[in-house]
Design a protein around this motif. Structure first.
Motif, PDB file in Angstrom:
ATOM      1  N   ARG A  22      19.941 -25.758  14.510  1.00  0.00           N
ATOM      2  CA  ARG A  22      18.567 -25.794  14.446  1.00  0.00           C
ATOM      3  C   ARG A  22      18.259 -25.922  13.205  1.00  0.00           C
ATOM      4  N   LEU A  23      17.394 -26.759  12.957  1.00  0.00           N
ATOM      5  CA  LEU A  23      16.765 -26.962  11.497  1.00  0.00           C
ATOM      6  C   LEU A  23      15.696 -25.755  11.163  1.00  0.00           C
ATOM      7  N   SER A  24      15.589 -25.554   9.989  1.00  0.00           N
ATOM      8  CA  SER A  24      14.360 -24.879   9.526  1.00  0.00           C
ATOM      9  C   SER A  24      13.821 -25.254   8.521  1.00  0.00           C
ATOM     10  N   CYS A  25      12.723 -25.359   8.472  1.00  0.00           N
ATOM     11  CA  CYS A  25      11.697 -25.992   7.300  1.00  0.00           C
ATOM     12  C   CYS A  25      10.785 -24.785   6.742  1.00  0.00           C
ATOM     13  N   ASP A  77       9.715 -40.429  21.699  1.00  0.00           N
ATOM     14  CA  ASP A  77      10.609 -40.560  22.694  1.00  0.00           C
ATOM     15  C   ASP A  77      12.099 -40.404  22.729  1.00  0.00           C
ATOM     16  N   SER A  78      12.718 -40.724  21.503  1.00  0.00           N
ATOM     17  CA  SER A  78      14.021 -40.744  21.435  1.00  0.00           C
ATOM     18  C   SER A  78      14.582 -39.222  21.270  1.00  0.00           C
ATOM     19  N   VAL A  79      13.537 -38.357  21.499  1.00  0.00           N
ATOM     20  CA  VAL A  79      14.153 -36.900  21.262  1.00  0.00           C
ATOM     21  C   VAL A  79      13.640 -35.968  22.271  1.00  0.00           C
ATOM     22  N   LYS A  80      12.649 -36.675  23.059  1.00  0.00           N
ATOM     23  CA  LYS A  80      11.724 -35.809  24.125  1.00  0.00           C
ATOM     24  C   LYS A  80      12.676 -35.251  24.995  1.00  0.00           C
ATOM     25  N   GLY A  81      12.520 -33.987  25.267  1.00  0.00           N
ATOM     26  CA  GLY A  81      13.277 -33.457  26.462  1.00  0.00           C
ATOM     27  C   GLY A  81      14.566 -32.762  25.915  1.00  0.00           C
ATOM     28  N   ARG A  82      14.736 -32.989  24.540  1.00  0.00           N
ATOM     29  CA  ARG A  82      16.258 -32.462  23.918  1.00  0.00           C
ATOM     30  C   ARG A  82      15.811 -31.980  22.616  1.00  0.00           C
ATOM     31  N   PHE A  83      14.871 -31.922  22.070  1.00  0.00           N
ATOM     32  CA  PHE A  83      14.429 -31.208  20.745  1.00  0.00           C
ATOM     33  C   PHE A  83      13.097 -30.528  21.039  1.00  0.00           C
ATOM     34  N   LEU A 104      13.286 -26.929  14.292  1.00  0.00           N
ATOM     35  CA  LEU A 104      13.802 -27.993  15.106  1.00  0.00           C
ATOM     36  C   LEU A 104      14.857 -27.461  15.989  1.00  0.00           C
ATOM     37  N   GLN A 105      14.722 -27.051  17.007  1.00  0.00           N
ATOM     38  CA  GLN A 105      15.978 -27.046  18.016  1.00  0.00           C
ATOM     39  C   GLN A 105      16.528 -28.310  18.414  1.00  0.00           C
ATOM     40  N   MET A 106      17.783 -28.792  18.140  1.00  0.00           N
ATOM     41  CA  MET A 106      18.075 -30.060  18.687  1.00  0.00           C
ATOM     42  C   MET A 106      19.333 -29.759  19.490  1.00  0.00           C
TER      43      MET A 106
END
Length: 130
Positions: A19-22, A62-68, A81-83
């Motif tokens: 998980r990233l934070s900003c 599209d490259s992250v949809k469903g995962r992030f 950003l939950q990855m």
């Protein structure tokens, strides 16, 4: 002056999560968009997700949809950003960026490219190892 501080990167195994934070400060109004970008060596900076502070509207590449998943805490002025289900191709330096919109906006047609943003945080490295 808008300031952004990205954190949370690190080394993670394939299939893992991070998980990233900003943390944002300095906005002059309540309406802004925060986006996450990433850049791997030799590639262009890619917009992967963004969120509107006032409408909660989100966008995913599209490259992250469903995962992030991007989410915001307006009280803390922090966007996350939950990855999940990370892949080696997710390895990159991740940046957050912001733009004040002066009015509530949806992020569908805009805010997908680096040119849409005015302020940038420093990057945080995410490395996905196999």
């Amino acid at each position: 002056e808008v300031q952004l501080q990205a954190s949370g990167g690190g080394l993670v195994q394939v299939g893992g999560y991070v998980r990233l934070s900003c943390a944002a400060s300095g906005f002059t109004a309540d309406d802004y968009v925060i986006g996450w970008f990433r850049q791997a060596p030799g590639t262009e900076r890619e917009g992967i997700a963004c969120i509107s502070s006032s409408t909660g509207s989100t966008y995913y590449a599209d490259s992250v949809k469903g995962r992030f998943t991007i989410s915001g805490d307006n009280v803390k002025d922090t966007v996350y950003l939950q990855m999940n289900s990370l892949k080696p191709e997710d390895t990159a330096v991740y940046y957050c960026a912001a733009v004040e919109t002066r009015a509530p906006v949806g992020v569908g047609p805009r805010y997908k490219t680096a040119y849409d943003y005015d302020d940038w945080g420093q990057g945080t490295q995410v490395t996905v190892s196999s």
